[in-house]
Write an enzyme that holds these catalytic residues in place. Structure first.
Site, PDB file in Angstrom:
ATOM      1  N   ASP A 176      60.253   5.493  43.430  1.00 45.47           N
ATOM      2  CA  ASP A 176      60.894   5.927  42.197  1.00 45.47           C
ATOM      3  C   ASP A 176      59.748   7.032  41.331  1.00 45.47           C
ATOM      4  O   ASP A 176      58.557   6.811  41.650  1.00 45.47           O
ATOM      5  CB  ASP A 176      61.317   4.956  41.350  1.00 45.47           C
ATOM      6  CG  ASP A 176      61.642   5.165  39.911  1.00 45.47           C
ATOM      7  OD1 ASP A 176      62.606   6.038  39.691  1.00 45.47           O
ATOM      8  OD2 ASP A 176      61.295   4.284  38.815  1.00 45.47           O
ATOM      9  N   LEU A 177      60.091   7.667  40.193  1.00 40.87           N
ATOM     10  CA  LEU A 177      59.202   8.676  39.699  1.00 40.87           C
ATOM     11  C   LEU A 177      58.794   7.893  38.608  1.00 40.87           C
ATOM     12  O   LEU A 177      57.563   7.531  38.185  1.00 40.87           O
ATOM     13  CB  LEU A 177      59.757  10.039  39.421  1.00 40.87           C
ATOM     14  CG  LEU A 177      58.775  10.861  38.761  1.00 40.87           C
ATOM     15  CD1 LEU A 177      57.603  11.072  39.383  1.00 40.87           C
ATOM     16  CD2 LEU A 177      59.617  12.304  38.362  1.00 40.87           C
ATOM     17  N   ASP A 178      59.767   7.842  37.432  1.00 39.53           N
ATOM     18  CA  ASP A 178      59.213   7.142  36.063  1.00 39.53           C
ATOM     19  C   ASP A 178      58.972   5.979  35.998  1.00 39.53           C
ATOM     20  O   ASP A 178      59.752   4.984  36.613  1.00 39.53           O
ATOM     21  CB  ASP A 178      60.572   7.507  35.087  1.00 39.53           C
ATOM     22  CG  ASP A 178      60.847   9.184  35.044  1.00 39.53           C
ATOM     23  OD1 ASP A 178      59.818   9.821  34.605  1.00 39.53           O
ATOM     24  OD2 ASP A 178      61.844   9.346  35.499  1.00 39.53           O
ATOM     25  N   GLU A 206      59.741   0.553  42.833  1.00 36.43           N
ATOM     26  CA  GLU A 206      60.593   0.657  41.971  1.00 36.43           C
ATOM     27  C   GLU A 206      60.274  -0.205  40.566  1.00 36.43           C
ATOM     28  O   GLU A 206      59.846  -1.139  40.660  1.00 36.43           O
ATOM     29  CB  GLU A 206      62.136   0.016  42.315  1.00 36.43           C
ATOM     30  CG  GLU A 206      63.035   1.218  42.378  1.00 36.43           C
ATOM     31  CD  GLU A 206      63.581   1.776  41.112  1.00 36.43           C
ATOM     32  OE1 GLU A 206      63.101   1.476  39.905  1.00 36.43           O
ATOM     33  OE2 GLU A 206      64.299   3.138  41.011  1.00 36.43           O
ATOM     34  N   ASP A 207      60.467   0.243  39.370  1.00 34.04           N
ATOM     35  CA  ASP A 207      59.970  -0.526  38.306  1.00 34.04           C
ATOM     36  C   ASP A 207      61.181  -1.123  37.201  1.00 34.04           C
ATOM     37  O   ASP A 207      60.964  -1.631  36.457  1.00 34.04           O
ATOM     38  CB  ASP A 207      59.038   0.433  37.303  1.00 34.04           C
ATOM     39  CG  ASP A 207      59.896   1.605  36.634  1.00 34.04           C
ATOM     40  OD1 ASP A 207      60.562   2.232  37.397  1.00 34.04           O
ATOM     41  OD2 ASP A 207      59.719   2.049  35.401  1.00 34.04           O
ATOM     42  N   SER A 245      64.967   9.435  42.529  1.00 31.66           N
ATOM     43  CA  SER A 245      64.542   9.276  41.159  1.00 31.66           C
ATOM     44  C   SER A 245      65.965   9.674  40.623  1.00 31.66           C
ATOM     45  O   SER A 245      66.569  10.914  41.084  1.00 31.66           O
ATOM     46  CB  SER A 245      63.523  10.110  40.489  1.00 31.66           C
ATOM     47  OG  SER A 245      63.737  10.014  39.214  1.00 31.66           O
ATOM     48  N   ALA A 246      66.418   9.181  39.357  1.00 33.38           N
ATOM     49  CA  ALA A 246      67.673   9.633  38.792  1.00 33.38           C
ATOM     50  C   ALA A 246      67.403  10.833  37.819  1.00 33.38           C
ATOM     51  O   ALA A 246      68.343  11.455  37.458  1.00 33.38           O
ATOM     52  CB  ALA A 246      68.099   8.478  37.734  1.00 33.38           C
ATOM     53  N   LYS A 263      71.816   4.008  40.068  1.00 36.38           N
ATOM     54  CA  LYS A 263      71.206   2.691  40.570  1.00 36.38           C
ATOM     55  C   LYS A 263      72.129   1.839  39.734  1.00 36.38           C
ATOM     56  O   LYS A 263      72.226   1.890  38.593  1.00 36.38           O
ATOM     57  CB  LYS A 263      69.785   2.696  40.222  1.00 36.38           C
ATOM     58  CG  LYS A 263      68.994   3.844  41.318  1.00 36.38           C
ATOM     59  CD  LYS A 263      67.519   3.869  40.616  1.00 36.38           C
ATOM     60  CE  LYS A 263      66.781   5.192  41.334  1.00 36.38           C
ATOM     61  NZ  LYS A 263      65.345   5.124  40.848  1.00 36.38           N
ATOM     62  N   LYS A 285      65.482   2.634  31.067  1.00 36.71           N
ATOM     63  CA  LYS A 285      64.737   2.831  32.263  1.00 36.71           C
ATOM     64  C   LYS A 285      65.579   2.821  33.607  1.00 36.71           C
ATOM     65  O   LYS A 285      66.277   1.899  33.810  1.00 36.71           O
ATOM     66  CB  LYS A 285      63.457   1.928  32.476  1.00 36.71           C
ATOM     67  CG  LYS A 285      62.356   2.108  31.547  1.00 36.71           C
ATOM     68  CD  LYS A 285      61.374   1.076  32.025  1.00 36.71           C
ATOM     69  CE  LYS A 285      60.062   1.511  30.973  1.00 36.71           C
ATOM     70  NZ  LYS A 285      59.033   0.592  31.131  1.00 36.71           N
ATOM     71  N   THR A 296      56.572   8.421  32.191  1.00 34.53           N
ATOM     72  CA  THR A 296      57.282   9.425  31.397  1.00 34.53           C
ATOM     73  C   THR A 296      58.112   8.797  30.034  1.00 34.53           C
ATOM     74  O   THR A 296      58.578   9.321  29.287  1.00 34.53           O
ATOM     75  CB  THR A 296      58.032  10.334  32.015  1.00 34.53           C
ATOM     76  OG1 THR A 296      58.839   9.635  32.956  1.00 34.53           O
ATOM     77  CG2 THR A 296      57.512  11.326  32.954  1.00 34.53           C
TER      78      THR A 296
END
Ligand code: G6P
Ligand code: MG
Length: 216
Positions: free
Chosen positions: A10-12, A170-171, A115-116, A146, A46, A18
């Protein structure tokens, strides 16, 4: 124990933080609409897509808007967000993230982004790590949010690796669920109390190692 052949990130909240930029932009929008938006509210967004985030914010503010107005509001928020991320630098990569990506690749593992965010490519370029991914699946390529596993299944497919041989980092709770729903392993980034469904929880990618991967 499974054989991990690919890592999907995942990115963020995993590679960069971000959330603070999303927070500032949503808060500005909420304030213009006449209500407040707190950091606690932001937590609930998130991993949630832009459109759905706006729906929730309008609901919290008790405001109804037409589809055309919602589109205009989402664009306004995104313009502010894009302006902020245009100043991002590699210094904003979270501790250990770049190093772990390189470690994985050197060990022959495939890497993908899942990522979304529709701004994923912009962010990867700003922080100069786009070259460390074999595939990028972002919000422009998926239709189901997700915890639907679509984003990660598309990542596995792009890498030509079976889901059972993939691990997702994933966070967000919904992201961990998406990984599990897709038949993958999940490493949670954050608190074990929150991400209790994950196979392993670490506070950041700086705590990850190939040994920990091999034990999943
Ligand atoms: C990530 C973030 C969310 C954000 C979503 C869409 O999942 O965690 O907070 O709303 O991406 O981002 P975008 O850049 O497309 O507005
Ligand atoms: Mg995230």
């Amino acid at each position: 124990m499974s054989i991990i052949k690919a890592c999907i990130f995942d990115l963020d909240g995993v590679i960069v933080d971000t959330a603070v930029y999303h927070y500032k932009a949503w808060k500005r929008l909420a304030n213009e609409l006449g209500f407040d938006f707190t950091e606690d509210d932001n937590e609930k967004l998130k991993g949630v897509s832009r459109t759905h985030s706006l729906e929730l914010i309008l609901q919290w503010g008790g405001i109804t808007k037409t589809e055309a107005e919602k589109e205009e509001l989402a664009t306004r928020k995104n313009d502010w967000y894009v302006e902020m991320i245009s100043h991002m630098t590699p210094a904003e990569i979270l501790p250990g993230a770049k190093e772990f990506l390189i470690t994985c690749r050197n060990a022959g593992l495939k890497t993908a982004l899942g990522s979304a965010s529709k701004n994923s490519i912009t962010i990867l370029n700003k922080i100069d790590i786009a070259h460390l991914f074999d595939a990028v699946i972002d919000g422009n390529k998926v239709s189901k949010p997700k915890p639907d596993p679509e984003v990660f299944l598309k990542g596995a497919e792009a890498l030509n690796v079976a889901p059972v041989n993939c691990v997702v980092f994933e966070d967000a709770i919904a992201g961990v669920e998406a990984a599990i729903n897709g038949g993958m392993k999940a490493v949670g980034i954050g608190s074990p109390d929150v991400l209790s469904e994950a196979n392993l929880v670490v506070s950041g990618l700086n705590e990850m190692s190939l040994e920990k991967l091999s034990l999943l």
